[in-house]
Scaffold this motif. Structure first.
Motif, PDB file in Angstrom:
ATOM      1  N   LEU A   1       0.820  -1.207   0.000  1.00 17.33           N
ATOM      2  CA  LEU A   1       0.000   0.000   0.000  1.00 17.33           C
ATOM      3  C   LEU A   1       0.856   1.260   0.000  1.00 17.33           C
ATOM      4  N   LEU A   2       1.941   1.243   0.751  1.00 17.92           N
ATOM      5  CA  LEU A   2       2.803   2.419   0.828  1.00 17.92           C
ATOM      6  C   LEU A   2       3.590   2.650  -0.450  1.00 17.92           C
ATOM      7  N   GLU A   3       4.030   1.571  -1.080  1.00 21.32           N
ATOM      8  CA  GLU A   3       4.984   1.717  -2.179  1.00 21.32           C
ATOM      9  C   GLU A   3       4.374   1.538  -3.564  1.00 21.32           C
ATOM     10  N   GLU A   4       3.240   0.843  -3.644  1.00 25.13           N
ATOM     11  CA  GLU A   4       2.732   0.467  -4.958  1.00 25.13           C
ATOM     12  C   GLU A   4       1.333   0.971  -5.273  1.00 25.13           C
ATOM     13  N   GLY A   5       0.644   1.540  -4.294  1.00 33.03           N
ATOM     14  CA  GLY A   5      -0.681   2.076  -4.576  1.00 33.03           C
ATOM     15  C   GLY A   5      -1.794   1.345  -3.843  1.00 33.03           C
ATOM     16  N   GLU A   6      -2.948   1.981  -3.820  1.00 31.67           N
ATOM     17  CA  GLU A   6      -4.057   1.525  -2.984  1.00 31.67           C
ATOM     18  C   GLU A   6      -5.199   0.940  -3.809  1.00 31.67           C
TER      19      GLU A   6
END
Length: 349
Positions: free
Chosen positions: A131-136
């Motif tokens: 979630l932090l690095e690749e998107g939600e």
């Protein structure tokens, strides 16, 4: 991490049709393993890996009763309520930002970090990293709800409480931990011996436990490095369970950026307590020599883990590659930990 193909999201959607455990107590490692495989360039192997892994998974357990903001205390730690917990967090994250929900529940869940042999917090760490690095994207947010729900259902406190207040580094503190007297039983039987294991409390409390959040993060980083390095020599005590002495604190480290800074110090304490318990419970008396990594690159070491196929090998090698990336010239001992896991853990693939 190449997520353009949608492989990770497809895999998570497949896995969310299965329960978080099987055979009564074994954790479903699928979400953790596929995240690591995609991250390290093995997306092409994911669905084939899942085809084999899914054969041992079980259906999502039936719901029992609705969990609310008023009655959640009575459901905490009830493994039979895992689907109720997943539903609760799915709704919570739909109504509020996931970081807000995580920050609210993190201090409630930390005392139960050892539940299900630390698998729930490890699953949370993989979900938060994505979630932090690749998107939600929706499947990734859903995975966090599943992960937190699993932790709430398997919330289990250890029979010891640790207060790091010494001057020892993680390496020194790990080396000083005495082993529990009876090394024959399972996880619960072994950790139950900790309160009566002579010297364990003093050794656990001897870790340097800083009060500053940044220093706590640095100490947590050092703990992950120390546990990965230790696995090389001592992993043969239990090739599988000692994986978690490294992957659990790394899951906490991965989650820190999503948490308020005031939660970083207690996060270090919880991670250290879990690792120290596992090391005392399963470490052998003597170390083995390190395997030769030769000229292998981190990518080649992970390729070997992916080819081996065991979920614990994949998880430990994923953490080992984190450690190797923290120094400019790499870390051969961290890479050796990944190779050691392929030797110690049988492959079913």
């Amino acid at each position: 991490m190449d997520i353009t193909s949608g492989t990770l999201d497809e895999a998570l959607e497949r896995l969310h049709t299965s329960g978080p455990e099987f055979q009564g107590f074994l954790s479903n490692h699928g979400p953790m393993a596929v995240e690591a495989l995609v991250r390290h360039g093995q997306a092409r192997t994911v669905h084939r890996w899942l085809d084999r892994y899914e054969t041992k998974l079980e259906d999502v357990p039936s719901p029992q009763a609705r969990i609310t903001d008023e009655n959640w205390h009575e459901a905490l730690g009830d493994r039979n309520r895992v689907t109720d917990w997943t539903t609760y967090f799915t709704h919570a994250i739909a109504e509020r930002p996931w970081r807000e929900v995580l920050a609210e529940w993190w201090p409630r869940l930390l005392p139960g970090i050892a539940g299900a042999a630390t698998h729930p917090v490890i699953r949370v760490g993989h979900a938060v990293r994505t979630l932090l690095e690749e998107g939600e994207e929706a499947p990734r947010v859903a995975e966090l709800a599943h992960a937190i729900g699993y932790w709430a259902a398997r919330h289990t406190t250890l029979p010891v409480s640790v207060s790091p207040r010494g001057a020892a580094s993680p390496d020194a503190a790990l080396a000083a931990l005495p082993r529990v007297p009876d090394q024959q039983g399972g996880v619960l039987a072994r950790v139950a011996q900790l309160p009566d294991t002579a010297g364990w409390q003093e050794a656990a409390d001897a870790l340097n436990g800083p009060d500053d959040p940044e220093a706590a993060r640095d100490q947590l980083t050092a703990l992950v490095r120390a546990t990965v390095h230790r696995y090389v020599g001592y992993g043969h005590g239990h090739g599988v369970l000692l994986v978690h002495s490294a992957t659990a604190p790394n899951a906490v480290l991965r989650t820190l950026p999503a948490l308020p800074r005031e939660l970083w110090v207690p996060s270090l304490t919880a991670a250290w307590t879990a690792s120290a318990a596992l090391v005392a419970a399963f470490s052998p008396a003597e170390a083995q020599p390190s395997p030769d990594t030769g000229s292998l690159t981190p990518e080649e070491v992970f390729e070997r883990a992916a080819a081996h196929g065991d979920e614990h090998v994949i998880k430990l090698t994923d953490t080992a590659l984190d450690v190797a990336s923290w120094t400019e010239d790499g870390d051969d001992r961290a890479l050796a930990a990944g190779l050691r896991s392929t030797e110690l853990i049988p492959s079913e693939f």
